[in-house]
Design a protein around this motif. Structure first.
Motif, PDB file in Angstrom:
ATOM      1  N   CYS A 118       0.856  -1.186   0.000  1.00  0.00           N
ATOM      2  CA  CYS A 118       0.000   0.000   0.000  1.00  0.00           C
ATOM      3  C   CYS A 118       0.892   1.236   0.000  1.00  0.00           C
ATOM      4  CB  CYS A 118      -0.916  -0.005   1.215  1.00  0.00           C
ATOM      5  SG  CYS A 118      -1.962   1.467   1.332  1.00  0.00           S
ATOM      6  N   ARG A 119       0.659   2.162  -0.939  1.00  0.00           N
ATOM      7  CA  ARG A 119       1.494   3.355  -1.054  1.00  0.00           C
ATOM      8  C   ARG A 119       1.062   4.462  -0.097  1.00  0.00           C
ATOM      9  NH1 ARG A 119       6.157   1.894  -3.635  1.00  0.00           N
ATOM     10  NH2 ARG A 119       5.610   0.237  -5.096  1.00  0.00           N
ATOM     11  N   GLY A 120      -0.129   4.375   0.447  1.00  0.00           N
ATOM     12  CA  GLY A 120      -0.577   5.387   1.389  1.00  0.00           C
ATOM     13  C   GLY A 120      -2.040   5.197   1.735  1.00  0.00           C
ATOM     14  N   THR A 121      -2.440   5.674   2.915  1.00  0.00           N
ATOM     15  CA  THR A 121      -3.821   5.546   3.384  1.00  0.00           C
ATOM     16  C   THR A 121      -4.258   6.863   4.010  1.00  0.00           C
ATOM     17  OG1 THR A 121      -3.514   3.187   3.820  1.00  0.00           O
ATOM     18  CG2 THR A 121      -5.384   4.252   4.876  1.00  0.00           C
ATOM     19  N   ILE A 122      -5.464   7.302   3.665  1.00  0.00           N
ATOM     20  CA  ILE A 122      -6.025   8.544   4.179  1.00  0.00           C
ATOM     21  C   ILE A 122      -7.248   8.196   5.025  1.00  0.00           C
ATOM     22  CG2 ILE A 122      -6.959  10.806   3.578  1.00  0.00           C
ATOM     23  CD1 ILE A 122      -5.607  10.459   0.819  1.00  0.00           C
ATOM     24  N   THR A 123      -7.249   8.604   6.307  1.00  0.00           N
ATOM     25  CA  THR A 123      -8.390   8.385   7.196  1.00  0.00           C
ATOM     26  C   THR A 123      -9.437   9.460   6.930  1.00  0.00           C
ATOM     27  OG1 THR A 123      -6.917   7.454   8.859  1.00  0.00           O
ATOM     28  CG2 THR A 123      -9.097   8.140   9.589  1.00  0.00           C
ATOM     29  N   LEU A 124     -10.646   9.030   6.526  1.00  0.00           N
ATOM     30  CA  LEU A 124     -11.663   9.985   6.095  1.00  0.00           C
ATOM     31  C   LEU A 124     -12.403  10.641   7.255  1.00  0.00           C
ATOM     32  CD1 LEU A 124     -13.127   8.062   3.053  1.00  0.00           C
ATOM     33  CD2 LEU A 124     -11.480   9.918   3.059  1.00  0.00           C
ATOM     34  N   ALA A 125     -12.324  10.087   8.474  1.00  0.00           N
ATOM     35  CA  ALA A 125     -13.078  10.644   9.599  1.00  0.00           C
ATOM     36  C   ALA A 125     -12.688  12.087   9.887  1.00  0.00           C
ATOM     37  CB  ALA A 125     -12.870   9.779  10.836  1.00  0.00           C
ATOM     38  N   THR A 126     -11.420  12.420   9.690  1.00  0.00           N
ATOM     39  CA  THR A 126     -10.941  13.771  10.002  1.00  0.00           C
ATOM     40  C   THR A 126     -10.469  14.523   8.763  1.00  0.00           C
ATOM     41  OG1 THR A 126      -8.732  12.882  10.448  1.00  0.00           O
ATOM     42  CG2 THR A 126     -10.229  13.076  12.318  1.00  0.00           C
ATOM     43  N   VAL A 127     -10.818  14.033   7.574  1.00  0.00           N
ATOM     44  CA  VAL A 127     -10.326  14.645   6.344  1.00  0.00           C
ATOM     45  C   VAL A 127     -11.207  15.833   5.951  1.00  0.00           C
ATOM     46  CG1 VAL A 127     -11.672  13.360   4.645  1.00  0.00           C
ATOM     47  CG2 VAL A 127      -9.346  14.049   4.093  1.00  0.00           C
ATOM     48  N   HIS A 128     -10.591  16.814   5.288  1.00  0.00           N
ATOM     49  CA  HIS A 128     -11.319  17.958   4.730  1.00  0.00           C
ATOM     50  C   HIS A 128     -11.326  17.816   3.214  1.00  0.00           C
ATOM     51  CE1 HIS A 128     -12.836  21.967   4.045  1.00  0.00           C
ATOM     52  NE2 HIS A 128     -11.784  22.231   3.274  1.00  0.00           N
ATOM     53  N   ILE A 129     -12.525  17.841   2.621  1.00  0.00           N
ATOM     54  CA  ILE A 129     -12.676  17.637   1.175  1.00  0.00           C
ATOM     55  C   ILE A 129     -12.982  18.969   0.521  1.00  0.00           C
ATOM     56  CG2 ILE A 129     -13.930  16.392  -0.618  1.00  0.00           C
ATOM     57  CD1 ILE A 129     -14.686  14.322   1.515  1.00  0.00           C
ATOM     58  N   GLU A 130     -12.175  19.327  -0.447  1.00  0.00           N
ATOM     59  CA  GLU A 130     -12.356  20.601  -1.156  1.00  0.00           C
ATOM     60  C   GLU A 130     -12.374  20.328  -2.655  1.00  0.00           C
ATOM     61  OE1 GLU A 130     -10.080  24.900  -1.847  1.00  0.00           O
ATOM     62  OE2 GLU A 130      -9.320  23.452  -0.373  1.00  0.00           O
ATOM     63  N   VAL A 131     -13.439  20.761  -3.325  1.00  0.00           N
ATOM     64  CA  VAL A 131     -13.575  20.572  -4.772  1.00  0.00           C
ATOM     65  C   VAL A 131     -12.938  21.754  -5.476  1.00  0.00           C
ATOM     66  CG1 VAL A 131     -15.167  20.225  -6.676  1.00  0.00           C
ATOM     67  CG2 VAL A 131     -15.697  19.267  -4.424  1.00  0.00           C
ATOM     68  N   GLY A 132     -12.030  21.462  -6.410  1.00  0.00           N
ATOM     69  CA  GLY A 132     -11.324  22.518  -7.117  1.00  0.00           C
ATOM     70  C   GLY A 132     -11.887  22.759  -8.506  1.00  0.00           C
ATOM     71  N   ASP A 133     -10.978  23.049  -9.451  1.00  0.00           N
ATOM     72  CA  ASP A 133     -11.409  23.325 -10.816  1.00  0.00           C
ATOM     73  C   ASP A 133     -11.748  22.016 -11.524  1.00  0.00           C
ATOM     74  OD1 ASP A 133      -8.918  22.295 -10.999  1.00  0.00           O
ATOM     75  OD2 ASP A 133      -7.988  24.024 -11.964  1.00  0.00           O
ATOM     76  N   THR A 134     -11.690  22.022 -12.839  1.00  0.00           N
ATOM     77  CA  THR A 134     -12.135  20.894 -13.646  1.00  0.00           C
ATOM     78  C   THR A 134     -11.516  19.580 -13.207  1.00  0.00           C
ATOM     79  OG1 THR A 134     -12.317  22.411 -15.517  1.00  0.00           O
ATOM     80  CG2 THR A 134     -12.368  20.050 -16.011  1.00  0.00           C
ATOM     81  N   CYS A 135     -12.353  18.636 -12.797  1.00  0.00           N
ATOM     82  CA  CYS A 135     -11.956  17.257 -12.464  1.00  0.00           C
ATOM     83  C   CYS A 135     -10.972  17.180 -11.304  1.00  0.00           C
ATOM     84  CB  CYS A 135     -11.360  16.540 -13.675  1.00  0.00           C
ATOM     85  SG  CYS A 135     -12.397  16.570 -15.138  1.00  0.00           S
ATOM     86  N   HIS A 136     -10.879  18.221 -10.501  1.00  0.00           N
ATOM     87  CA  HIS A 136      -9.823  18.280  -9.486  1.00  0.00           C
ATOM     88  C   HIS A 136     -10.433  18.444  -8.102  1.00  0.00           C
ATOM     89  CE1 HIS A 136      -6.870  20.765  -7.080  1.00  0.00           C
ATOM     90  NE2 HIS A 136      -6.172  19.684  -7.346  1.00  0.00           N
ATOM     91  N   PHE A 137      -9.928  17.708  -7.115  1.00  0.00           N
ATOM     92  CA  PHE A 137     -10.341  17.900  -5.732  1.00  0.00           C
ATOM     93  C   PHE A 137      -9.151  17.635  -4.813  1.00  0.00           C
ATOM     94  CE2 PHE A 137     -11.362  13.599  -6.970  1.00  0.00           C
ATOM     95  CZ  PHE A 137     -10.987  12.800  -5.898  1.00  0.00           C
ATOM     96  N   VAL A 138      -9.245  18.188  -3.590  1.00  0.00           N
ATOM     97  CA  VAL A 138      -8.130  18.141  -2.644  1.00  0.00           C
ATOM     98  C   VAL A 138      -8.619  17.536  -1.336  1.00  0.00           C
ATOM     99  CG1 VAL A 138      -6.359  19.465  -1.427  1.00  0.00           C
ATOM    100  CG2 VAL A 138      -7.147  20.207  -3.694  1.00  0.00           C
ATOM    101  N   LEU A 139      -7.846  16.592  -0.792  1.00  0.00           N
ATOM    102  CA  LEU A 139      -8.115  16.011   0.514  1.00  0.00           C
ATOM    103  C   LEU A 139      -7.016  16.473   1.468  1.00  0.00           C
ATOM    104  CD1 LEU A 139      -9.006  12.328  -0.492  1.00  0.00           C
ATOM    105  CD2 LEU A 139     -10.528  14.303  -0.321  1.00  0.00           C
ATOM    106  N   THR A 140      -7.410  17.039   2.601  1.00  0.00           N
ATOM    107  CA  THR A 140      -6.452  17.511   3.595  1.00  0.00           C
ATOM    108  C   THR A 140      -6.660  16.734   4.879  1.00  0.00           C
ATOM    109  OG1 THR A 140      -6.489  19.722   2.611  1.00  0.00           O
ATOM    110  CG2 THR A 140      -5.547  19.516   4.815  1.00  0.00           C
TER     111      THR A 140
END
Length: 719
Positions: free
Chosen positions: A57-79
């Motif tokens: 596994c190259r990496g794992t993101i825990t969604l319980a505390t994640v911030h989801i931000e939708v960007g421009d075309t086809c792009h989104f950011v998880l913090t």
């Protein structure tokens, strides 16, 4: 269960999982890279390939505390945890589906979080409390021991209860029933008490595990992020180091346009799930047909011990060279030479080389030329194809330990190998181009065949390894039948470039085509995989006629041997991946086509050279003044004088750069008058093959006649 209705979607996602391809931002050198993402149980994990899901596994993101931000075309950011993950989808619709799935998964994960002081609001655990973890583990171990004790008691009392019930059924006299019922009630009570204890112990274990699971999950997430950050840092360092390496090697003739960013979207995968498209089943009733084509003997006899300057074999060829010096290579010793100098003028030291040129390495493909001698006498073109395939594999057998880089030939450099008396052939190579580096090779044999090729070497740095890709085709024609075979080479990969022991692998496919009757052989070189059950360096193949009907199965390893088995029956079976059927071949027992010669004694101290390789740089009288044997830096390196070799190498490369500038100036002058002025090879010319339509450099004649006359007036002074 949800799937992605697009080319990036998984073909059979597991239950309650959302899977598919997304583009993830890696760094400024590589940009966005395609990764396989899996959303499951409140976690978003990603891998380089679907096959990696089984082990890496190259990496794992825990969604319980994640911030989801939708960007421009086809792009989104998880913090999450102070880190941002920039992701892109293939389309707007797919991007929206991913965002919706992530938001729903985040909501579900938030609801399932325990409402306590350690619910995760304080962020990822930076340094887990070792004492706390050790105490929790001891408590869990104690609870597990209680469970084991309860399990034993349940088994004991359950068996006793079963015996009492059986005895109760066997009662004959009613008077005995009172005592038996009393015994059954007692044992049933013990069984109930033990069962309740088991249930309570299980509940304690689950409660304790849940109490600590959140802390461990944060610790695991922290460790994953740290590892991923370290991998990205190392990869960035590798890319910077490679840029430095490219600037150094430009002095040796590396194509100016080559860069690590080129073809970065091409990835190499382990063949964990790959398997041949066929299955072979030996025919039991044909075991008496097993035979071996030939027994191999050594060409040369080894001397007992100790180096002699003119150690010879019984055929007059040497069988030893000076031992390789034990010089350690310090990268800083190279880097400090760059201070105050132009990087393009810093030559790579001979520490990376072996004392042979690329022209000599091409000639080394003839190590097993007797395979072609035998093929020339075959009446069947399919049997001939088997031997040609074995010859194509045999050329890699000498490379298994050869991680040293051959010398880049100078423009106009040549190499001849005259083995007419011993093996019936003559070989001549010439370096025909400098940018990109390319060589032409021609071999003619008195035993019924001619071989020629034009090869250009391309290489790509992949961070942890370098891929070497030979470009161009090899042609082989048999004089009697006119059968004309064409194939190309596979990719060679040198692993552990910076850290660890260097090792080499061969991978890819070879398609050998007979252009006279359209017979074909498909060979597959399986890449090495730690997780594969196959034998390392495995090669498999099938020989087919012009109609596509299989006649022979080929199998073996590229560093050991190759065998052929005649097909007597074929059928379509099941078990192929992605719904593809595998062809099941019933074959006769295999016959040996080729087996590798043992390496000479003390080969590990002589660059792992084979018997033929030891003779390639042996001085010979009468060769052209451009012959690789006369290259001074190469000769000094072979003699173990590496400091002197480095100095001579730098002089040769400076002279080569000066000649190139003269040619460029000359070309500019002639272009004003439309006069062609590019370098023209001396012994080769460009022609179009009438059978294949391929345009390449082929031998135009004249070299051996010039050697007979000892007239080398046409040769440039390159050394």
């Amino acid at each position: 269960m949800r799937t992605l209705p697009s080319p990036s979607a998984a073909q059979d996602p597991g239950p309650d999982a959302y899977k598919g391809w997304l583009f993830k931002w890696t760094n400024y050198l590589k940009g966005y890279q395609r990764r396989w993402f899996v959303l499951s149980n409140g976690l978003l994990s990603y891998y380089r390939t679907q096959a990696e899901m089984a082990h890496t596994c190259r990496g794992t993101i825990t969604l319980a505390t994640v911030h989801i931000e939708v960007g421009d075309t086809c792009h989104f950011v998880l913090t999450s945890g102070g880190r941002s993950y920039h992701l892109k989808a293939y389309s707007e619709g797919e991007c929206q589906r991913w965002v919706s799935a992530l938001q729903q998964a985040k909501a579900n994960a938030t609801q399932m979080m325990p409402h306590s002081d350690d619910s995760g609001d304080e962020g990822p655990l930076g340094q887990p409390d070792r004492a706390l973890i050790q105490g929790a583990l001891k408590t869990l171990a104690s609870k597990l021991e209680d469970l084991s004790t309860c399990n034993e008691l349940i088994g004991k009392h359950g068996a006793a209860l079963q015996r009492s019930l059986s005895e109760l059924e066997d009662l004959r006299a009613p008077s005995d029933g009172v005592d038996k019922l009393k015994t059954v009630n007692e044992r049933a009570t013990l069984f109930r008490i033990t069962s309740n204890a088991m249930i309570n112990a299980c509940q304690d274990f689950v409660d304790l595990a849940e109490a600590h699971s959140r802390r461990w999950q944060r610790a695991l997430q922290y460790e994953r992020e740290q590892r991923h950050h370290l991998e990205e840092t190392i990869e960035h360092f590798m890319q910077m180091l490679y840029k430095f390496y490219i600037m150094l090697t430009q002095a040796e003739g590396t194509p100016e346009g080559e860069s690590s960013e080129e073809n970065e979207d091409i990835e190499f995968f382990d063949a964990m799930e790959d398997s041949p498209a066929f299955i072979t089943v030996p025919a039991d009733d044909h075991s008496q047909h097993r035979s071996i084509y030939m027994d191999h003997i050594m060409r040369d006899h080894m001397i007992a011990s100790g180096f002699q300057s003119q150690a010879q074999t019984s055929q007059g060829r040497r069988c030893r060279i000076p031992d390789k010096p034990n010089y350690s290579l310090n990268l800083w010793s190279i880097m400090k030479n760059c201070i105050g100098k132009e990087l393009s003028k810093i030559p790579m030291p001979v520490n990376f080389n072996e004392p042979l040129s690329m022209l000599q390495r091409l000639t080394e493909d003839l190590e097993y030329s007797e395979l072609l001698d035998r093929a020339a006498h075959c009446d069947s073109s399919l049997e001939q194809m088997c031997l040609v395939a074995a010859f194509s594999v045999s050329s890699y057998s000498t490379t298994v330990h050869r991680t040293g880089k051959p010398f880049n030939p100078l423009l106009g450099e040549t190499y001849e190998l005259d083995r007419v008396e011993e093996y019936g052939y003559r070989s001549i190579c010439e370096q025909i181009s400098h940018h990109p580096p390319a060589a032409a090779h021609h071999v003619i044999s008195q035993r019924g065949w001619t071989l020629w090729q034009e090869i250009t070497i391309d290489s790509k740095f992949r961070g942890k390894y370098i891929s070497i890709m030979p470009l161009g085709n090899i042609h082989l024609k048999f004089h009697a039948s006119g059968n004309h075979y064409v194939w190309s080479k596979v990719t060679s990969t040198v692993h552990n470039i910076i850290v660890g022991k260097l090792w080499l692998d061969q991978s890819g496919d070879i398609i050998i085509m007979n252009h006279r009757n359209k017979d074909k052989c498909h060979l597959k070189f399986s890449p090495y995989s730690y997780f594969s059950r196959d034998v390392p360096r495995k090669v498999t193949g099938v020989v087919m006629d012009g109609e596509g009907c299989g006649h022979y199965i080929l199998s073996g390893t590229w560093d050991g041997k190759m065998e052929s088995a005649k097909i007597i029956e074929s059928s379509h079976g099941s078990g192929g991946s992605e719904g593809k059927q595998k062809t099941v071949y019933q074959t006769l027992p295999p016959k040996l086509l080729w087996k590798k010669y043992p390496l000479p004694e003390n080969a590990e101290n002589m660059h792992y050279f084979s018997s033929l390789a030891l003779t390639l740089n042996e001085p010979e009288d009468g060769v052209a003044p451009t012959d690789s044997r006369l290259r001074p830096d190469q000769r000094l390196m072979e003699a173990g004088l590496w400091d002197e070799a480095n100095a001579e190498k730098q002089c040769l490369e400076e002279r080569q750069r000066l000649e190139r500038r003269k040619r460029e100036a000359h070309s500019l002058t002639h272009s004003l008058f439309h006069i062609p002025s590019s370098h023209q090879p001396l012994w080769f010319e460009k022609r179009t093959d009438t059978e294949t339509g391929e345009s390449s450099y082929v031998y135009k004649g004249g070299y051996w006649e010039a050697k007979d006359r000892q007239d080398w007036s046409q040769c440039p002074a390159i050394f």
